[in-house]
Design a protein around this motif. Sequence first.
Motif, short mmCIF file in Angstrom:
data_model
loop_
_atom_site.label_atom_id
_atom_site.label_comp_id
_atom_site.label_asym_id
_atom_site.label_seq_id
_atom_site.Cartn_x
_atom_site.Cartn_y
_atom_site.Cartn_z
N ASP A 164 0.93 -1.16 0.12
CA ASP A 164 0.08 0.15 0.10
C ASP A 164 0.78 1.30 -0.19
N GLU A 165 1.84 1.19 0.74
CA GLU A 165 2.74 2.26 1.07
C GLU A 165 3.62 2.75 -0.16
N SER A 166 4.11 1.49 -1.04
CA SER A 166 4.76 1.76 -2.15
C SER A 166 3.78 2.07 -3.28
N PHE A 167 2.56 1.68 -3.39
CA PHE A 167 1.61 2.15 -4.20
C PHE A 167 1.41 3.62 -3.93
N SER A 168 1.43 4.22 -2.97
CA SER A 168 1.10 5.67 -2.57
C SER A 168 2.51 6.50 -3.04
N ASP A 169 3.49 5.68 -3.34
CA ASP A 169 4.93 6.36 -3.79
C ASP A 169 5.11 7.63 -3.45
N GLY A 170 5.26 8.09 -2.13
CA GLY A 170 5.99 9.21 -1.70
C GLY A 170 4.94 10.23 -1.73
N LEU A 171 3.72 9.75 -1.72
CA LEU A 171 2.82 10.94 -1.40
C LEU A 171 2.09 10.75 0.08
N LEU A 172 1.43 11.62 0.37
CA LEU A 172 0.72 11.63 1.74
C LEU A 172 -0.42 10.90 1.81
N GLU A 173 -0.80 10.11 2.78
CA GLU A 173 -1.93 9.21 2.97
C GLU A 173 -3.26 9.74 2.91
N TYR A 174 -4.10 8.97 1.80
CA TYR A 174 -5.51 9.58 2.01
C TYR A 174 -6.28 9.18 3.22
N PRO A 175 -7.29 10.13 3.45
CA PRO A 175 -7.73 9.92 4.78
C PRO A 175 -8.75 8.50 4.95
N GLN A 176 -8.61 7.97 6.13
CA GLN A 176 -9.45 6.62 6.58
C GLN A 176 -10.39 6.74 7.44
N TYR A 177 -11.43 5.94 7.12
CA TYR A 177 -12.62 5.96 7.89
C TYR A 177 -13.03 4.46 8.41
N THR A 178 -13.71 4.31 9.75
CA THR A 178 -14.18 3.16 9.97
C THR A 178 -15.53 3.35 10.55
N ARG A 179 -16.26 2.22 11.19
CA ARG A 179 -17.64 2.25 11.55
C ARG A 179 -17.61 3.27 12.80
N PRO A 180 -18.75 3.88 12.97
CA PRO A 180 -19.94 3.89 12.21
C PRO A 180 -19.98 4.67 10.93
N ALA A 181 -21.00 4.33 10.11
CA ALA A 181 -20.90 5.17 8.80
C ALA A 181 -21.41 6.65 8.87
N VAL A 182 -22.15 7.11 10.12
CA VAL A 182 -22.39 8.23 10.40
C VAL A 182 -22.16 8.60 11.88
N PHE A 183 -20.97 9.38 12.15
CA PHE A 183 -20.81 9.97 13.55
C PHE A 183 -20.86 11.31 13.90
N ASN A 184 -21.64 11.63 14.63
CA ASN A 184 -21.77 13.19 15.16
C ASN A 184 -22.50 13.67 13.82
N GLY A 185 -23.16 13.03 13.21
CA GLY A 185 -24.08 13.63 12.08
C GLY A 185 -23.16 13.60 10.87
N VAL A 186 -21.92 13.34 10.78
CA VAL A 186 -20.93 13.44 9.59
C VAL A 186 -20.90 11.90 9.32
N SER A 187 -21.11 12.05 7.75
CA SER A 187 -21.28 10.60 7.12
C SER A 187 -19.69 10.39 6.59
N VAL A 188 -19.54 9.28 6.46
CA VAL A 188 -18.35 8.60 5.59
C VAL A 188 -18.31 8.86 4.24
N PRO A 189 -17.32 9.30 3.54
CA PRO A 189 -17.52 9.62 2.03
C PRO A 189 -18.12 8.48 1.16
N GLU A 190 -19.36 8.60 0.54
CA GLU A 190 -20.09 7.62 -0.15
C GLU A 190 -19.48 6.70 -1.08
N VAL A 191 -18.60 7.02 -1.69
CA VAL A 191 -17.70 6.16 -2.41
C VAL A 191 -17.08 4.87 -1.73
N LEU A 192 -16.66 5.11 -0.49
CA LEU A 192 -16.15 4.09 0.41
C LEU A 192 -17.37 3.00 0.55
#
Length: 225
Positions: A164-192
């Motif tokens: 994964d790290e070599s795939f992202s080859d020298g770029l900063l990491e994309y944001p990560q999300y886990t459950r719940p799909a909605v937290f404090n009223g904020v949803s995980v990006p739909e595509v995920l």
Amino acid sequence: MKITVLTLFPDMFNPLKESIIGRAVEEGKLKIEVVNIRDYSTDKHLKCDDYPFGGGAGMVMMPQPIASCIQAVDPDHKALRIFTSPKGQTLCQNKVAQLSSCENLLILCGHYEGVDQRVLDEYIDEEISIGDYVLTGGELPAMVICDSVARYVDGVISSASLIDESFSDGLLEYPQYTRPAVFNGVSVPEVLLSGNHAAIDKWRREQSLAITAERRPDLLKDKKL
Ligand code: 4GM
């Protein structure tokens, strides 16, 4: 792989007994040997530092205990011998990968205002810094080197994480999300939640590029994208 650390403060390395590195050591995938330089002092009070010739503030680590210690633990110079110092080459991920290909590493931790130059000239192969700031000792930099290098040792972390790290080859990491799909009223990006892996990969790549452009444009220079 074996890493030998030379220090006046061996207890500072207890954190390496925890978590992922601790488990790797327990499972025998990696050996970390911490050696107390003071055990090699021939002084009757086991002294390891002295005043600098020419005057000035602070103390300098004496050559004898360090030289005797290195000769005892690496008599045939099998290890790549590293000294942690603010004057060293700054550590980066490429350097970490390069160090991980060594079967034996030796890390000398400096303290006080420095180490007698003669012992560095005669016994040390490389000086490494972990960044442009000064610490009270070389122990934290040595631990940073141990931790970053250990990740490349077979079986220490999942190979997927390294790929994964070599795939992202020298770029900063994309944001990560886990459950719940909605937290404090904020949803995980739909595509995920879509299950569309091509779309997810594309979104992550775009996120990585955007955050790198915003925070670390220097990483994008001379990069083929
Ligand atoms: C002076 C000479 C490393 C001071 C050698 C060590 C920062 C780093 C020390 C030394 C250090 C670094 C101890 N401070 N930026 N302090 O990697 O080992």
